[in-house]
Design a protein around this motif. Structure first.
Motif, PDB file in Angstrom:
ATOM      1  N   ARG A  71       0.852  -1.191   0.000  1.00 50.20           N
ATOM      2  CA  ARG A  71       0.000   0.000   0.000  1.00 50.20           C
ATOM      3  C   ARG A  71       0.886   1.238   0.000  1.00 50.20           C
ATOM      4  O   ARG A  71       1.225   1.769   1.055  1.00 50.20           O
ATOM      5  CB  ARG A  71      -0.953  -0.012   1.199  1.00 50.20           C
ATOM      6  CG  ARG A  71      -1.992  -1.110   1.047  1.00 50.20           C
ATOM      7  CD  ARG A  71      -3.166  -0.995   1.978  1.00 50.20           C
ATOM      8  NE  ARG A  71      -4.191  -1.963   1.576  1.00 50.20           N
ATOM      9  CZ  ARG A  71      -5.316  -2.193   2.220  1.00 50.20           C
ATOM     10  NH1 ARG A  71      -5.593  -1.516   3.319  1.00 50.20           N
ATOM     11  NH2 ARG A  71      -6.187  -3.076   1.772  1.00 50.20           N
ATOM     12  N   MET A  94      -2.034 -10.152   4.011  1.00 48.71           N
ATOM     13  CA  MET A  94      -3.446 -10.116   4.362  1.00 48.71           C
ATOM     14  C   MET A  94      -4.022 -11.529   4.314  1.00 48.71           C
ATOM     15  O   MET A  94      -3.947 -12.211   3.291  1.00 48.71           O
ATOM     16  CB  MET A  94      -4.193  -9.214   3.388  1.00 48.71           C
ATOM     17  CG  MET A  94      -5.613  -8.952   3.812  1.00 48.71           C
ATOM     18  SD  MET A  94      -6.490  -7.937   2.626  1.00 48.71           S
ATOM     19  CE  MET A  94      -6.010  -6.331   3.143  1.00 48.71           C
ATOM     20  N   TRP A 163     -16.504  -0.729   1.481  1.00 44.58           N
ATOM     21  CA  TRP A 163     -15.153  -0.943   0.927  1.00 44.58           C
ATOM     22  C   TRP A 163     -15.176  -0.972  -0.587  1.00 44.58           C
ATOM     23  O   TRP A 163     -16.051  -1.561  -1.205  1.00 44.58           O
ATOM     24  CB  TRP A 163     -14.575  -2.260   1.433  1.00 44.58           C
ATOM     25  CG  TRP A 163     -13.078  -2.311   1.229  1.00 44.58           C
ATOM     26  CD1 TRP A 163     -12.135  -1.788   2.065  1.00 44.58           C
ATOM     27  CD2 TRP A 163     -12.372  -2.876   0.122  1.00 44.58           C
ATOM     28  NE1 TRP A 163     -10.879  -1.998   1.552  1.00 44.58           N
ATOM     29  CE2 TRP A 163     -10.988  -2.663   0.357  1.00 44.58           C
ATOM     30  CE3 TRP A 163     -12.764  -3.534  -1.048  1.00 44.58           C
ATOM     31  CZ2 TRP A 163     -10.001  -3.096  -0.524  1.00 44.58           C
ATOM     32  CZ3 TRP A 163     -11.771  -3.963  -1.934  1.00 44.58           C
ATOM     33  CH2 TRP A 163     -10.412  -3.739  -1.655  1.00 44.58           C
ATOM     34  N   ASN A 206     -11.610  -7.117   8.410  1.00 43.60           N
ATOM     35  CA  ASN A 206     -12.644  -6.437   7.635  1.00 43.60           C
ATOM     36  C   ASN A 206     -13.393  -7.478   6.809  1.00 43.60           C
ATOM     37  O   ASN A 206     -12.791  -8.175   6.002  1.00 43.60           O
ATOM     38  CB  ASN A 206     -11.955  -5.408   6.710  1.00 43.60           C
ATOM     39  CG  ASN A 206     -12.951  -4.510   6.007  1.00 43.60           C
ATOM     40  OD1 ASN A 206     -14.121  -4.457   6.392  1.00 43.60           O
ATOM     41  ND2 ASN A 206     -12.490  -3.812   4.984  1.00 43.60           N
ATOM     42  N   ASP A 235     -15.537 -11.127   0.803  1.00 45.28           N
ATOM     43  CA  ASP A 235     -14.099 -10.870   0.685  1.00 45.28           C
ATOM     44  C   ASP A 235     -13.666 -10.389   2.047  1.00 45.28           C
ATOM     45  O   ASP A 235     -14.108  -9.344   2.501  1.00 45.28           O
ATOM     46  CB  ASP A 235     -13.883  -9.781  -0.372  1.00 45.28           C
ATOM     47  CG  ASP A 235     -12.656  -8.923  -0.076  1.00 45.28           C
ATOM     48  OD1 ASP A 235     -11.665  -9.446   0.439  1.00 45.28           O
ATOM     49  OD2 ASP A 235     -12.714  -7.718  -0.394  1.00 45.28           O
ATOM     50  N   THR A 236     -12.836 -11.152   2.735  1.00 42.04           N
ATOM     51  CA  THR A 236     -12.404 -10.658   4.037  1.00 42.04           C
ATOM     52  C   THR A 236     -10.909 -10.435   4.047  1.00 42.04           C
ATOM     53  O   THR A 236     -10.175 -11.057   3.271  1.00 42.04           O
ATOM     54  CB  THR A 236     -12.759 -11.618   5.196  1.00 42.04           C
ATOM     55  OG1 THR A 236     -11.725 -12.594   5.318  1.00 42.04           O
ATOM     56  CG2 THR A 236     -14.101 -12.262   5.005  1.00 42.04           C
ATOM     57  N   GLY A 237     -10.467  -9.557   4.922  1.00 44.39           N
ATOM     58  CA  GLY A 237      -9.042  -9.285   5.012  1.00 44.39           C
ATOM     59  C   GLY A 237      -8.640  -8.966   6.440  1.00 44.39           C
ATOM     60  O   GLY A 237      -9.245  -8.115   7.093  1.00 44.39           O
TER      61      GLY A 237
HETATM   62  N1  SER Z   1     -10.724  -6.109   0.616  1.00 45.16           N
HETATM   63  C1  SER Z   1     -10.894  -5.777   1.996  1.00 45.16           C
HETATM   64  C2  SER Z   1      -9.758  -4.987   2.568  1.00 45.16           C
HETATM   65  O1  SER Z   1      -8.761  -4.818   1.925  1.00 45.16           O
HETATM   66  C3  SER Z   1     -11.058  -7.043   2.770  1.00 45.16           C
HETATM   67  O2  SER Z   1     -10.129  -7.965   2.320  1.00 45.16           O
HETATM   68  O3  SER Z   1      -9.857  -4.529   3.668  1.00 45.16           O
END
Ligand code: SER
Length: 624
Positions: A71, A94, A163, A206, A235-237
């Motif tokens: 990021r 992640m 998100w 998330n 989709d979890t992270g």
């Molecule tokens: N895409 C979401 C995030 O980056 C969950 O994986 O937080």
């Protein structure tokens, strides 16, 4: 709570979701395949983007990954926070689970809660939750299915609980799980403090309920461009570094076993005591973060360079080197630290071990370039500041600062830092004006306007002959003798134009009168190496013969300002050349062996001869 190593925590996550019917999918590259909306993979869902959009199908409806993420730009950019913040990283892992049109909110929440409380054993009274403001369905799952206290579930707006991966693409409402750092503050204050985004809570996980495709940027979040996805998904992270900090009971991600060995490797080199280290913790953290990023980027093929993704790799290495200088390093040291990264992470990411040598070489090379740039630039800057002081002034004029950057490659932030240390400032407006003027001026010199490539090279060749700088047969090509040769710069080409000089950071093509560099032919790759002048250096990455009689050396100016007419020494990377030579011999041996075993009809059809491998194509009428 169960204490686990980071490797155990990663494995426990993937195992749990495998048991719940998810396919364990390897992390994709940091370079997103075919996605122009993203510079780097920034979330686990990136490799599944088209599956969510219904454009791609997998033979599994559920997946789980530990994804390499960066990021450093665009919508999700954490670079400036690295160091001062205990939690932010450029590179991180992640953990995620995904449902493609299979389960939705209820199971996503159930799985997450079970993993955290049963597998990781986090106490229920240390968790707090958020849902999107009008998402009654998710709210009710938390309260009714899981049975958590409604005082622990906060409804939140789109800033935190909606998100989107980028300005467009799959998106949806979210539910987050947070760690309560101070449960003694009581349950009554959970919702108001959560809504105030108070530091009491640490976001762990998330859960995104993928429901829409945003077809146009929508900064005001009106929802008017959001189209329903063919099938909603999950989709979890969860940041591995964060959850490990909780599991290991430490205050900063940097204190976990993901970072401590890297910080200690740096500390062994500085010889600091623990107290000295802690007094200088910001540089230690920046180095630990950035070296991880550099190692993973290079392993995924992103080498340091002047543009795009490559410039990010250069930035993290140079920033780490700069913070290293604050700790007193004045020799390359990052490759030693990189060894520890490879040790810590290589068990899960085999590519680091496979490419360890190349990774460390690239890091050291970049550090050396940077150091040369710094030494030369700082010497001049200090003279300028002495001069300023002797005149009783405190502001460095913009075009002097720009000269340091453009000609000597000294980064503006370093110029500002040093000026500040000596009680001076930099005239930034003047700097910007000089920069604009430079952009207008370059393209001057002997520019012939943009020409079609072949025309350009033919024009350069005949100009050089007319000027008497090249004889009738053109550049003297001698890759079979010495690997070093002294000559002169006959021509420089930048962006398809002949120019009189090039700047640090430019990609340039250099023509010399003689060259010891081999030009790719017969499957044998070109040599690489460098060309050095009095106060400049070009890293030669490739050598070509675009038209008969003209050889151009392609690469980047890593220091100084080469000019037409400068003396120049061409140096082939002799170690790499020797490796190529060995593989060349290898093809002859292989050819002979094949003829010996299979018969004299075996004919060479093609080959590749590179420093690290060879390929030999041949004819034969049966399977070998
Ligand atoms: N895409 C979401 C995030 O980056 C969950 O994986 O937080």
């Amino acid at each position: 709570m169960k204490w686990m190593t980071s490797a155990e925590a990663r494995e426990a996550f993937l195992d749990f979701f495998e048991e719940m019917g998810h396919r364990r999918v390897p992390s994709s590259s940091l370079v997103p395949g075919n996605d122009p909306t993203l510079l780097f993979t920034n979330a686990g869902m990136v490799q599944f983007k088209d599956v969510f959009l219904g454009l791609d199908k997998r033979d599994y409806p559920r997946a789980t990954t530990s994804q390499k993420c960066m990021r450093v730009s665009g919508k999700h950019n954490d670079l400036e926070n690295v160091g001062p913040s205990p939690r932010h990283h450029t590179f991180f892992e992640m953990l995620g689970n995904f449902s493609f049109g299979d389960y939705f909110k209820r199971d996503a929440i159930r799985y997450a809660y079970e993993l955290l409380t049963k597998v990781y054993g986090l106490p229920e009274n240390r968790l707090a939750f958020t849902v999107y403001e009008n998402d009654d369905e998710a709210y009710n799952v938390w309260i009714n299915d899981i049975g958590v206290d409604p005082k622990r579930v906060a409804r939140m707006g789109s800033k935190t609980n909606f998100w989107q991966m980028a300005d467009t693409g799959p998106c949806g409402p979210t539910s987050e799980i947070h760690w309560d750092k101070t449960p003694e503050a009581g349950v009554e204050t959970i919702i108001p403090l959560m809504q105030a985004e108070d530091d009491r809570f640490l976001e762990l996980w998330n859960l995104v309920f993928m429901q829409y495709n945003r077809t146009q940027p929508d900064p005001a979040h009106t929802g008017q461009f959001d189209e329903q996805l063919p099938a909603p998904g999950v989709d979890t992270g969860m940041g591995l570094e964060r959850v490990v900090s909780v599991i290991q009971g430490v205050k900063a991600n940097y204190e976990t076993d993901l970072f401590m060995p890297i910080i200690e490797a740096t500390q062994r080199l500085t010889g600091h005591t623990d107290a000295e280290r802690d007094a200088n913790i910001v540089p230690y953290r920046v180095i630990a973060d950035h070296i991880r990023a550099a190692v993973f980027l290079i392993a995924d093929g992103v080498l340091p360079g002047p543009k795009g993704r490559n410039s990010v790799c250069r930035l993290v290495i140079r920033r780490a080197a700069r913070f290293g200088a604050k700790l007193g390093f004045n020799e390359p040291f990052l490759a030693t630290v990189a060894d520890t990264v490879i040790d810590v992470m290589g068990g899960h990411y085999a590519e680091l071990v496979e490419r360890a040598d190349a990774i460390k070489r690239a890091i050291t090379k970049e550090e050396i370039y940077f150091r040369r740039t710094l030494d030369r630039g700082l010497a001049e800057l200090n003279e300028m500041l002495d001069d300023l002081q002797s005149r009783g002034e405190t502001q460095l004029v913009g075009d002097r600062a720009f000269y340091l950057k453009a000609t000597l490659g000294l980064p503006l932030e370093v110029i500002q830092d040093v000026a500040e240390e000596r009680g001076a400032t930099v005239d930034l407006d003047g700097f910007r004006r000089a920069e604009e003027q430079h952009a207008l001026d370059s393209g001057g010199g002997k520019a012939m306007g943009k020409l079609e490539a072949v025309d350009l090279y033919n024009a350069v060749l005949s100009q050089l002959k007319d000027e008497g700088k090249l004889g009738e047969s053109g550049v003297v090509y001698d890759p079979y003798g010495d690997t070093t040769m002294d000559d002169r710069v006959l021509a420089l080409i930048v962006d398809g134009q002949r120019v009189e000089r090039a700047m640090t950071g430019d990609r340039v093509e250099v023509v010399l009168g003689y060259t010891p560099f081999y030009v790719e032919a017969g499957g044998q790759v070109s040599d690489t190496g460098r060309i050095i002048g009095d106060s400049w250096e070009l890293a030669v990455e490739d050598v070509r013969r675009p038209v008969g009689g003209l050889v151009v050396h392609l690469g980047e100016v890593v220091a100084g300002t080469p000019r037409e007419g400068d003396d120049a020494r061409a140096e082939v990377d002799a170690e790499r050349r020797a490796a190529i030579t060995r593989n060349h011999t290898g093809t002859h041996l292989l050819h002979a062996a094949l003829r010996h075993r299979l018969g004299n009809h075996v004919q060479q059809r093609g080959s590749l001869v590179a420093p690290d491998r060879l390929r030999f194509d041949f004819t034969h009428d049966a399977r070998v």
